[in-house]
Scaffold this active site. Structure first.
Site, short mmCIF file in Angstrom:
data_model
loop_
_atom_site.label_atom_id
_atom_site.label_comp_id
_atom_site.label_asym_id
_atom_site.label_seq_id
_atom_site.Cartn_x
_atom_site.Cartn_y
_atom_site.Cartn_z
N CYS A 97 -0.65 5.99 10.32
CA CYS A 97 0.56 5.29 10.76
C CYS A 97 0.22 4.04 11.55
O CYS A 97 -0.58 4.05 12.47
CB CYS A 97 1.39 6.24 11.61
SG CYS A 97 2.93 5.52 12.19
N CYS B 15 1.84 -2.33 15.10
CA CYS B 15 1.73 -2.16 13.66
C CYS B 15 0.92 -3.28 13.01
O CYS B 15 1.24 -4.46 13.18
CB CYS B 15 3.13 -2.10 13.04
SG CYS B 15 3.12 -1.83 11.25
N GLU C 106 0.80 -1.22 0.00
CA GLU C 106 0.00 0.00 0.00
C GLU C 106 0.84 1.28 0.00
O GLU C 106 1.97 1.30 0.50
CB GLU C 106 -0.94 0.01 1.21
CG GLU C 106 -1.95 -1.13 1.14
CD GLU C 106 -3.00 -1.07 2.23
OE1 GLU C 106 -4.12 -1.54 1.96
OE2 GLU C 106 -2.71 -0.59 3.34
N GLY D 64 6.83 -2.58 5.46
CA GLY D 64 8.18 -3.12 5.35
C GLY D 64 9.23 -2.29 6.05
O GLY D 64 9.01 -1.15 6.45
N GLU D 65 10.40 -2.90 6.23
CA GLU D 65 11.57 -2.26 6.82
C GLU D 65 12.53 -1.89 5.69
O GLU D 65 13.16 -2.77 5.09
CB GLU D 65 12.24 -3.22 7.81
CG GLU D 65 13.65 -2.84 8.26
CD GLU D 65 13.77 -1.42 8.79
OE1 GLU D 65 14.51 -0.63 8.18
OE2 GLU D 65 13.13 -1.11 9.80
N CYS E 51 3.49 8.34 1.09
CA CYS E 51 4.11 7.33 1.95
C CYS E 51 4.13 6.03 1.17
O CYS E 51 3.08 5.51 0.77
CB CYS E 51 3.30 7.19 3.24
SG CYS E 51 3.90 5.89 4.36
N SER F 269 12.91 5.70 6.50
CA SER F 269 12.62 5.38 7.90
C SER F 269 13.09 3.98 8.23
O SER F 269 13.07 3.08 7.38
CB SER F 269 11.11 5.49 8.16
OG SER F 269 10.80 5.17 9.50
N ASN G 209 -2.82 4.16 16.59
CA ASN G 209 -3.98 4.02 15.71
C ASN G 209 -4.58 2.62 15.68
O ASN G 209 -5.63 2.41 15.07
CB ASN G 209 -3.58 4.42 14.28
CG ASN G 209 -3.29 5.89 14.16
OD1 ASN G 209 -4.08 6.72 14.59
ND2 ASN G 209 -2.14 6.24 13.60
N CYS H 105 6.21 -7.56 6.24
CA CYS H 105 7.38 -7.02 6.92
C CYS H 105 8.15 -8.14 7.59
O CYS H 105 7.59 -9.17 7.98
CB CYS H 105 6.95 -5.98 7.96
SG CYS H 105 8.33 -5.05 8.69
N SER I 215 12.21 4.85 14.06
CA SER I 215 11.01 4.55 14.84
C SER I 215 11.47 4.12 16.24
O SER I 215 11.85 2.97 16.46
CB SER I 215 10.22 3.42 14.14
OG SER I 215 8.99 3.20 14.76
N LEU I 216 11.43 5.05 17.16
CA LEU I 216 11.99 4.83 18.50
C LEU I 216 10.98 4.17 19.43
O LEU I 216 11.19 3.07 19.93
CB LEU I 216 12.46 6.16 19.07
CG LEU I 216 13.26 6.11 20.37
CD1 LEU I 216 14.59 5.39 20.17
CD2 LEU I 216 13.49 7.52 20.91
N ASN I 217 9.91 4.89 19.74
CA ASN I 217 8.73 4.37 20.43
C ASN I 217 8.88 4.01 21.90
O ASN I 217 7.88 3.74 22.57
CB ASN I 217 8.14 3.19 19.67
CG ASN I 217 7.83 3.56 18.24
OD1 ASN I 217 7.28 4.62 17.98
ND2 ASN I 217 8.23 2.72 17.29
N CYS J 266 6.65 -5.30 15.09
CA CYS J 266 6.34 -4.20 16.01
C CYS J 266 4.89 -4.37 16.44
O CYS J 266 3.99 -4.41 15.59
CB CYS J 266 6.55 -2.86 15.31
SG CYS J 266 8.25 -2.57 14.77
#
Length: 357
Positions: A350, A137, A108, A177-178, A123, A209, A308, A130, A232-234, A134
């Site tokens: 996101c 996600c 997507e 994906g990464e 985006c 990213s 989200n 992936c 992407s810390l989080n 995470c």
């Protein structure tokens, strides 16, 4: 020498032809020479393909019939196809693509215009599914089905721009994906996007990213890639981060922050930390204090993003909780942006990309 194109020789697809989208000027020049044609023909193809966005060989008015015949026999001009197109009430649009119709391999892209219309971001995805897990996600719930080729990455941009009837001002590799696990295709696509003879977008408007793939970040630094880098810390604590991001098991937070510091010092550019806010998980006053300490250590900005998804009984933070968390972050003295959730009603925000809407 920049190693982004080292293992990227043109490969035939299932039709036995070479996909023309994703080819560099050097590759096109070699192929054209092998066909007995002069090198300037490669430049014409390169400009037409990317700068002019031609969609078939018949649009290349400067190329004769005989060469067009050769090109049609050698190259595949097929594009990824749109399987679904959704529009949000806020102007965001989400596109579900297939590289091979009926294959079930979907990925997507999201068109995200700003409220004032000045910033128009696409985006884009780099993988089908992936390789990581995470927990916040939705893409992580899908099976990993492979890397996208550079042409498939570029074609997301070309297709989205064509459908919306506008050009993007910014591109972010923050979809499915990464990106660092598909480094060569991602950087090849970014190079085509940046090249003034191709799509011609400024490097500062392209952001790669990563969830924290340290060896990819170090390669990025070593190659002196000109693009923005987001992490992407989080969570500001290694143990807390490990609970929500399995990448922490391979690349621990201290090592990741060392790489981030190296990025800012060597490339002299500000790094972006993405931080998904999850009440009861990473939004305490102590979490904010630790995040402030990280931010003070290096040149960065912080993008906070309300959760989200609703996995593990987690919930989206209230406006009051967000405001309180942001107040705790003020001592960091760095730019802080609340990215909110454009496209949430179409599962385009996101963490929501999972090719299901």
């Amino acid at each position: 020498m920049n190693d982004t194109l080292l293992n990227s020789e043109p490969r035939e697809n299932e039709t036995g032809k070479i996909p023309v989208k994703g080819q560099t000027l050097d590759e096109l020049t070699r192929i054209i020479s092998d066909l007995g044609e002069k090198p300037f023909r490669a430049k014409q193809i390169y400009n037409g393909l990317y700068a002019n966005r031609y969609e078939s060989w018949d649009e290349f008015s400067t190329i004769g019939k005989e060469l067009k015949k050769k090109l049609k026999e050698k190259f595949s001009f097929s594009s990824i196809s749109v399987a679904k197109h959704l529009k949000s009430v806020d102007g965001t649009q989400k596109f579900t693509f297939e590289s091979i119709p009926g294959s079930g391999k979907e990925f997507e892209s999201v068109w995200i215009p700003s409220g004032d219309g000045g910033r128009k971001t696409i985006c884009i995805s780099s993988q089908v599914g992936c390789t990581l897990n995470c927990k916040f996600c939705a893409t992580a719930k899908l099976p990993y089905q492979g890397n996208l080729k550079a042409g498939e990455i570029i074609d997301q941009i070309l297709q989205v721009e064509k459908i919306v009837g506008d050009r993007a001002t910014n591109i972010v590799f923050m979809g499915m994906g990464e990106p660092m696990h598909n480094y060569f295709n991602v950087m090849r696509a970014a190079e085509l996007l940046h090249d003034q003879e191709a799509l011609g977008m400024g490097a500062k408007r392209i952001t790669i990213s990563t969830s924290g793939v340290v060896n990819g970040i170090r390669r990025f630094i070593e190659n002196k890639e000109p693009y923005n880098l987001a992490i992407s810390l989080n969570h500001p604590d290694p143990n807390g981060r490990k609970e929500i991001m399995d990448i922490e098991e391979k690349f621990a937070l201290p090592e990741l922050l060392d790489a981030a510091l190296e990025y800012t010092k060597v490339l002299k550019r500000r790094i972006t930390f993405e931080y998904v806010m999850i009440p009861g998980v990473n939004m305490s006053a102590e979490d904010a204090k630790k995040l402030v300490k990280i931010a003070r250590r290096l040149d960065c900005k912080i993008n906070v993003i309300p959760l989200n998804t609703e996995f593990f009984g987690w919930r989206r933070p209230t406006d009051q909780e967000i405001d309180e968390f942001l107040r705790h972050l003020e001592p960091a003295g760095v730019p802080i942006l609340n990215r909110r959730s454009p496209g949430k009603d179409i599962n385009g925000a996101c963490g929501m990309l999972a090719a299901k809407s």
